[in-house]
Design an enzyme around this catalytic site. Structure first.
Site, PDB file in Angstrom:
ATOM      1  N   MET A  23       0.937  -1.147  -0.022  1.00 14.65           N
ATOM      2  CA  MET A  23      -0.072   0.032   0.051  1.00 14.65           C
ATOM      3  C   MET A  23       0.929   1.067   0.167  1.00 14.65           C
ATOM      4  O   MET A  23       1.733   1.625   1.103  1.00 14.65           O
ATOM      5  CB  MET A  23      -0.874  -0.068   1.269  1.00 14.65           C
ATOM      6  CG  MET A  23      -2.079  -0.923   1.287  1.00 14.65           C
ATOM      7  SD  MET A  23      -3.172  -0.862   2.294  1.00 14.65           S
ATOM      8  CE  MET A  23      -2.454  -1.436   3.957  1.00 14.65           C
ATOM      9  N   GLN A  76       7.706  -4.465  -4.674  1.00 13.43           N
ATOM     10  CA  GLN A  76       6.967  -4.373  -5.799  1.00 13.43           C
ATOM     11  C   GLN A  76       7.312  -3.418  -6.758  1.00 13.43           C
ATOM     12  O   GLN A  76       7.558  -2.288  -6.460  1.00 13.43           O
ATOM     13  CB  GLN A  76       5.484  -4.304  -5.344  1.00 13.43           C
ATOM     14  CG  GLN A  76       4.448  -4.287  -6.331  1.00 13.43           C
ATOM     15  CD  GLN A  76       2.991  -4.081  -5.932  1.00 13.43           C
ATOM     16  OE1 GLN A  76       2.812  -2.791  -5.778  1.00 13.43           O
ATOM     17  NE2 GLN A  76       2.244  -4.857  -6.471  1.00 13.43           N
ATOM     18  N   CYS A 106      -3.087  -1.792  -9.684  1.00 15.24           N
ATOM     19  CA  CYS A 106      -3.259  -0.593  -9.359  1.00 15.24           C
ATOM     20  C   CYS A 106      -4.351   0.208  -9.929  1.00 15.24           C
ATOM     21  O   CYS A 106      -3.964   0.459 -11.426  1.00 15.24           O
ATOM     22  CB  CYS A 106      -2.028   0.313  -9.337  1.00 15.24           C
ATOM     23  SG  CYS A 106      -2.189   1.959  -8.725  1.00 15.24           S
ATOM     24  N   ASN A 206      -7.379 -11.492  -1.876  1.00 11.97           N
ATOM     25  CA  ASN A 206      -7.360 -10.219  -1.335  1.00 11.97           C
ATOM     26  C   ASN A 206      -8.435  -9.333  -1.771  1.00 11.97           C
ATOM     27  O   ASN A 206      -9.317  -9.386  -2.623  1.00 11.97           O
ATOM     28  CB  ASN A 206      -6.296  -9.385  -1.973  1.00 11.97           C
ATOM     29  CG  ASN A 206      -5.705  -7.964  -1.763  1.00 11.97           C
ATOM     30  OD1 ASN A 206      -5.965  -7.180  -2.506  1.00 11.97           O
ATOM     31  ND2 ASN A 206      -5.882  -7.606  -0.579  1.00 11.97           N
ATOM     32  N   GLY A 230      -4.817  -5.556   3.534  1.00 15.17           N
ATOM     33  CA  GLY A 230      -4.373  -4.294   3.357  1.00 15.17           C
ATOM     34  C   GLY A 230      -4.787  -3.466   4.503  1.00 15.17           C
ATOM     35  O   GLY A 230      -4.408  -3.231   5.491  1.00 15.17           O
TER      36      GLY A 230
HETATM   37  C1  LIG Z   1      -3.630   3.497   0.294  1.00 18.04           C
HETATM   38  C2  LIG Z   1      -3.546   2.452  -0.583  1.00 18.04           C
HETATM   39  C3  LIG Z   1      -2.449   2.164  -1.354  1.00 18.04           C
HETATM   40  C4  LIG Z   1      -2.222   1.007  -2.265  1.00 18.04           C
HETATM   41  N1  LIG Z   1      -1.130   0.803  -2.806  1.00 18.04           N
HETATM   42  C5  LIG Z   1      -0.957  -0.253  -3.666  1.00 18.04           C
HETATM   43  C6  LIG Z   1       0.493  -0.529  -4.349  1.00 18.04           C
HETATM   44  O1  LIG Z   1       1.280   0.240  -3.978  1.00 18.04           O
HETATM   45  N2  LIG Z   1       0.691  -1.424  -5.157  1.00 18.04           N
HETATM   46  C7  LIG Z   1      -0.457  -2.643  -4.921  1.00 18.04           C
HETATM   47  O2  LIG Z   1      -0.248  -3.637  -5.669  1.00 18.04           O
HETATM   48  N3  LIG Z   1      -1.714  -2.446  -4.577  1.00 18.04           N
HETATM   49  C8  LIG Z   1      -2.038  -1.294  -3.699  1.00 18.04           C
HETATM   50  N4  LIG Z   1      -2.919  -0.982  -3.244  1.00 18.04           N
HETATM   51  C9  LIG Z   1      -3.981  -2.123  -3.137  1.00 18.04           C
HETATM   52  C10 LIG Z   1      -3.833  -2.934  -1.967  1.00 18.04           C
HETATM   53  O3  LIG Z   1      -2.828  -3.824  -2.246  1.00 18.04           O
HETATM   54  C11 LIG Z   1      -5.135  -4.032  -1.838  1.00 18.04           C
HETATM   55  O4  LIG Z   1      -5.180  -4.826  -3.082  1.00 18.04           O
HETATM   56  C12 LIG Z   1      -6.474  -3.321  -1.980  1.00 18.04           C
HETATM   57  O5  LIG Z   1      -6.593  -2.379  -0.708  1.00 18.04           O
HETATM   58  C13 LIG Z   1      -7.539  -4.201  -1.555  1.00 18.04           C
HETATM   59  O6  LIG Z   1      -7.198  -4.911  -0.327  1.00 18.04           O
HETATM   60  P1  LIG Z   1      -7.630  -4.723   1.201  1.00 18.04           P
HETATM   61  O7  LIG Z   1      -9.193  -4.644   1.190  1.00 18.04           O
HETATM   62  O8  LIG Z   1      -7.186  -5.522   2.191  1.00 18.04           O
HETATM   63  O9  LIG Z   1      -7.036  -3.101   1.511  1.00 18.04           O
HETATM   64  C14 LIG Z   1      -3.235   0.081  -2.343  1.00 18.04           C
HETATM   65  C15 LIG Z   1      -4.395   0.249  -1.690  1.00 18.04           C
HETATM   66  C16 LIG Z   1      -4.527   1.413  -0.745  1.00 18.04           C
HETATM   67  C17 LIG Z   1      -5.914   1.369   0.203  1.00 18.04           C
END
Ligand SMILES: Cc1cc2nc3c(=O)[nH]c(=O)nc-3n(C[C@H](O)[C@H](O)[C@H](O)COP(=O)(O)O)c2cc1C
Length: 332
Positions: A23, A76, A106, A206, A230
């Site tokens: 994240m 990543q 993303c 996820n 996340g």
């Molecule tokens: C603030 C934020 C930043 C994120 N940055 C990335 C990232 O850098 N790379 C990535 O693959 N996913 C990123 N994601 C997606 C998360 O890895 C994840 O797939 C998504 O939040 C769903 O999972 P969760 O419901 O457990 O948060 C980001 C999500 C959030 C909320």
């Protein structure tokens, strides 16, 4: 009840695949270190833009920073040209990454407009070329994180997973939303089963996993081999350890005491000052303080006040004061 089995990712074995999601702006080194200490099968860095990595910008080096206590760590990368992704992967391998993860999930415009992240799910040919050159560039295993597809008319995650497996990827993570959903609606854990059936690779589910119960349900619905968490870990770096204990049949891990929670915040706060320097550290830590204190009596007022402070010592003093009614020494 034992739900989790170890997975192999190339030469690595991950005993309990409960994985911290990458994240940006959240899972930096200070946060990941704490998550790992409480228990996590794997931690993944924030997304690092391949171009920035090659230029070794200050930000990309901060994002690629990791600690031996995290071992193995996954770094990543995001990018849209095979050559740059290969070069950046090599650099991260040299920096000690145990795994290189490719971001094809993303949804953010800045990333998508550069044809990186989930935009690659609209161009499986380019996605394949990027995977191929990354896999060939490094000896460490390469993994892939994706969404279900660009939109509900194009749910091509199973196709991309098959391509990835053929090209030598070692693990797939699927966020159960489309790109067009961004973060709306709820994650479709059932869909992830289609990816699981399309490949023989370990598949990680996820999206919206915020508790032990969610984790069990996501695994049951998806048939996946592990979970990635996340936002559920915002202000709760101990959550993954709790989920891991539960899914490994090691019983309930209670919430840490308030004394311990305060110590964790202070540790993270100090580590952020060291990594980013004083002013950036203060700014970036604000959201974490907000998450840690959410739900506590008076937290909204506290956040309003603390967010106006620029002096780290004053912030720490205010934190101590805010937590004092709940600390054990207050009761003694
Ligand atoms: C603030 C934020 C930043 C994120 N940055 C990335 C990232 O850098 N790379 C990535 O693959 N996913 C990123 N994601 C997606 C998360 O890895 C994840 O797939 C998504 O939040 C769903 O999972 P969760 O419901 O457990 O948060 C980001 C999500 C959030 C909320």
């Amino acid at each position: 009840m034992q739900t989790l089995k170890p997975i192999t990712v190339g030469p690595l074995t991950i005993d309990a695949p409960v994985i911290l999601a990458p994240m940006t702006g959240v899972t930096d080194l200070p946060f990941r270190k704490i998550v790992k200490r409480y228990g996590a099968g794997l931690t993944v860095s924030e997304m690092i833009a391949s171009q920035a990595m090659i230029r070794e910008t200050r930000q990309s080096l901060q994002k690629a920073a990791w600690d031996p206590t995290e071992e193995p760590v996954s770094l990543q990368l995001a990018g849209c040209t095979p050559r740059e992704m290969a070069e950046a992967a090599k650099l991260n391998e040299q920096r000690g990454a145990a795994i290189i993860d490719i971001n094809m999930g993303c949804p953010v415009k800045k990333v998508v407009n550069g044809d990186a992240g989930s935009a690659l799910m609209r161009d499986l040919k380019l996605a394949g070329e990027i995977i191929d050159s990354t896999v060939k560039a490094v000896k460490v295993p390469v993994t892939l994180k994706m969404r279900m597809g660009w939109c509900h008319d194009s749910l091509n995650a199973p196709d991309l997973a098959r391509i990835a497996e053929d090209l030598g990827v070692k693990m797939i993570t699927v966020h159960g939303r489309t790109r067009n959903q961004m973060y709306k609606g709820s994650a479709d854990w059932r869909f992830v089963r289609r990816v699981k059936e399309a490949t023989s690779l370990p598949v990680i589910v996820n999206g919206d996993i915020c508790s032990r119960e969610d984790a069990r349900e996501a695994l049951a619905q998806s048939g996946a081999d592990g979970v990635m968490i996340g936002r559920g870990a915002y202000g709760r770096p101990w959550l993954l350890g709790q989920v891991m204990a539960d899914l490994s049949g090691n019983g309930d891990k209670p919430e840490p005491s308030m004394d311990e929670q305060l110590a964790v915040i202070i540790e993270q706060y100090d580590a952020m000052q060291s990594l980013y320097g004083r002013q950036t550290g203060v700014n970036l830590a604000r959201k974490h303080i907000g998450w840690y204190t959410k739900g506590l009596t008076g937290s909204a007022e506290f956040r309003n006040k603390v967010n106006q402070l620029d002096d780290p010592d004053a912030v720490l003093a205010m934190l101590g004061e805010f937590y004092s009614p709940w600390l054990s020494r207050a009761a003694a």
